[in-house]
Write an enzyme that holds these catalytic residues in place. Structure first.
Site: not given
Length: 563
Positions: A11, A105-106
């Site tokens: 993350d 983003d993960e």
């Protein structure tokens, strides 16, 4: 569940805000808020410096401005975020063929499938190297969780924030989860958490002790069974590389309620065209057309119509959306509209409706990217468009013929304020121009990290140098020396908005100096002389220093600083 912590969850830390800080030297170490700047804008991401003031994702922007009036408020640059995301996902795919992206983003990664980890130590080394590689390639930081299941890996990455690594040893999951709040578990939101609290259940340990039958009685069969399994740290879900899209949709939130029925219809038609463009861009078609309407009183209505077969014809989608709108009462005003297509397929069935007045060959109205300095023009038939004032969005890139690359700090009253700096420069000077200055034009974002030949192949040298190691019973941690904890709120909050389609508006600056919505120190004046902010040559940390809290454990690896 497997017997080694070979599932990794990455993350990125305050992704949008961190990318803006990396791109703008004058914002490093300062509070940055990214989101919609209009009256109904919502915070997408807040930097850790802004979170100190209570700003968090999904918060109304007006509330954020009250909490942190001196923060820099910027419009999202999704093109830049996608570019950085592709770099990060490329690093993940270098570790394993099984990468499951959850957002820009993960992502989850199955390290065992890539044969880069088989036990706790090899998994930890892979995580340390990944963090160093991300910093080298993008200049940003990410938090890594390692565990034997997806649920535990995600919890571990939350514990690791910001810029850290937490590994949960198999066999210690119950002891680690026990004292945590029930809100830690996936699927336990405010409503479920309050319901459990009224029943005297506040921790995961109490959840497990309550028993499966009691949870089924309190929450229902499906939720009760699932929550009991999570309380016992059971999660057999595999990492899935390809997740099939279920729908494609676009929606807009409007700064002012729309009352005119004709304009509502025109907005629905425009959204239908944008939806078809995305549908075709993905090589898909769909059978079910969905219309979403949020009215002035926040009541949300959804209407859908299922066609005889899948289509990507803009005329068909427009007509279906118009029919759905006819069944909705918009009296009183509309604050949000959305059009979506579900029941996706990779083929089309032509000529679904004979009533489609426009031929199947009608071109789709292209969804043009919103340029920073887009010219607003009214095109009358047979007349040349009237050139109106250009609009410059706070935070977006520009280039001046004399001063070079910079970014919009704010605009209003016929003036635009620009700070001239690049990701690799020192904090730059601020200058003010007329909005119609012919020497000023929109520009593409610059790379966050300069590509130097001597840096090629440097890889992850010095991996893990940003933080020390520590261990506690069953949990190993590699983290940074300080920083505020990350909010568990979502990162892309909007009032029902979807990525760029959320209501994002330009912020007007007061005065001719155009101090702007960015809210950073800036000299201003009609002559555009500006002022200079002097800063260090290197990048300042995007995480504020705080007094660390020491963790120690029986692993004999000393202590580390934790946020």
């Amino acid at each position: 569940m497997r017997n080694a912590p070979t599932i990794l969850h990455l993350d990125m830390d305050a992704f949008y805000a961190s990318a803006e800080q990396a791109a703008k030297p004058s914002l490093r170490g300062k509070a940055v808020v990214v989101g919609g700047l209009g009256p109904r804008g919502v915070v997408a991401t807040a930097s850790y410096e802004a979170r100190v003031f209570g700003v968090h994702s999904a918060m109304p922007m007006a509330q954020a401005r009250r909490l942190a009036p001196n923060a820099a408020y910027l419009v999202p640059r999704f093109g830049l975020y996608r570019e950085v995301s592709e770099q990060v996902m490329g690093l993940l795919r270098g570790l394993s063929p099984l990468v499951e992206p959850l957002s820009l983003d993960e992502a989850f990664v199955d390290l065992e499938a890539g044969e880069v980890a088989w036990d706790a130590e090899s998994a930890r080394l892979a995580g340390v190297k990944l963090r160093a590689d991300i910093r080298t390639v993008t200049g940003l930081t990410g938090s890594v969780g390692l565990a034997a299941s997806k649920m535990l890996a995600k919890i571990a990455s939350e514990e690791a924030k910001p810029d850290g690594l937490v590994l949960i040893e198999p066999g210690t999951e119950r002891a680690m989860l026990g004292p945590m709040s029930v809100r830690t578990l996936p699927g336990v939101g405010p409503a479920t958490g309050d319901h459990l609290r009224r029943a005297g259940i506040t921790t995961v340990e109490e959840l497990a002790e309550a028993g499966e039958d009691e949870l089924v009685r309190l929450l229902g069969k499906a939720h009760g069974h699932a929550l009991y399994a999570m309380a016992l740290a059971r999660d057999e879900r595999p990492v899935v590389a390809e997740r099939e899209a279920k729908s494609v949709s676009v929606e807009d939130t409007y700064d002012v309620d729309i009352h005119d029925r004709t304009r509502v219809g025109m907005e629905v038609q425009r959204l239908a065209d944008r939806c078809v463009q995305r549908l075709r861009g993905a090589g898909l078609s769909g059978r079910t057309i969905v219309l979403k309407v949020r009215r002035y009183d926040f009541s949300t209505l959804t209407r859908s119509e299922t066609l005889r077969g899948p289509t990507d014809d803009p005329a068909v989608v427009r007509e279906a959306a118009a029919r759905l709108l006819d069944s909705v009462d918009t009296t009183g005003g509309v604050r949000l509209l959305g059009v979506g297509v579900s029941g996706l397929a990779d083929y089309t069935q032509e000529d679904l409706f004979a009533q489609a007045h426009v031929g199947a060959g009608e071109p789709v109205a292209q969804e043009q990217p919103e340029a920073v300095g887009a010219v607003v023009a009214d095109e009358a038939a047979g007349e040349e468009p009237a050139v109106a004032e250009r609009h410059w969005r706070a935070g977006h890139d520009v280039r001046h013929a004399e001063y070079g690359h910079g970014w919009v700090q704010g605009s209003g009253l016929g003036r635009v304020t620009v700070r001239f700096e690049t990701p690799c420069s020192v904090p730059g000077r601020v200058r003010t121009f007329r909005t119609d200055d012919p020497n000023l034009e929109p520009a593409d974002p610059l790379p966050l990290v300069a590509r130097r030949p001597e840096a090629a192949g440097a890889g992850a040298s010095g991996a893990g140098a940003s933080g020390g190691e520590a261990s506690r019973p069953g949990v190993g941690a590699v983290g940074s020396s300080g920083g505020a904890g990350e909010s568990s709120a979502g990162r892309e909050g909007s009032e029902g908005g979807t990525d760029e389609s959320s209501g994002v508006g330009d912020a007007a600056a007061s005065g001719t100096g155009g101090s702007g919505s960015a809210g950073v120190p800036a000299g201003s004046g009609a002559d555009g002389a500006g002022s200079e902010v002097v800063g260090p040559e290197g990048q300042a940390s995007s995480v504020p220093a705080r007094r660390p809290k020491s963790w120690s454990g029986s692993g004999g690896r000393g202590a580390t600083s934790r946020p």
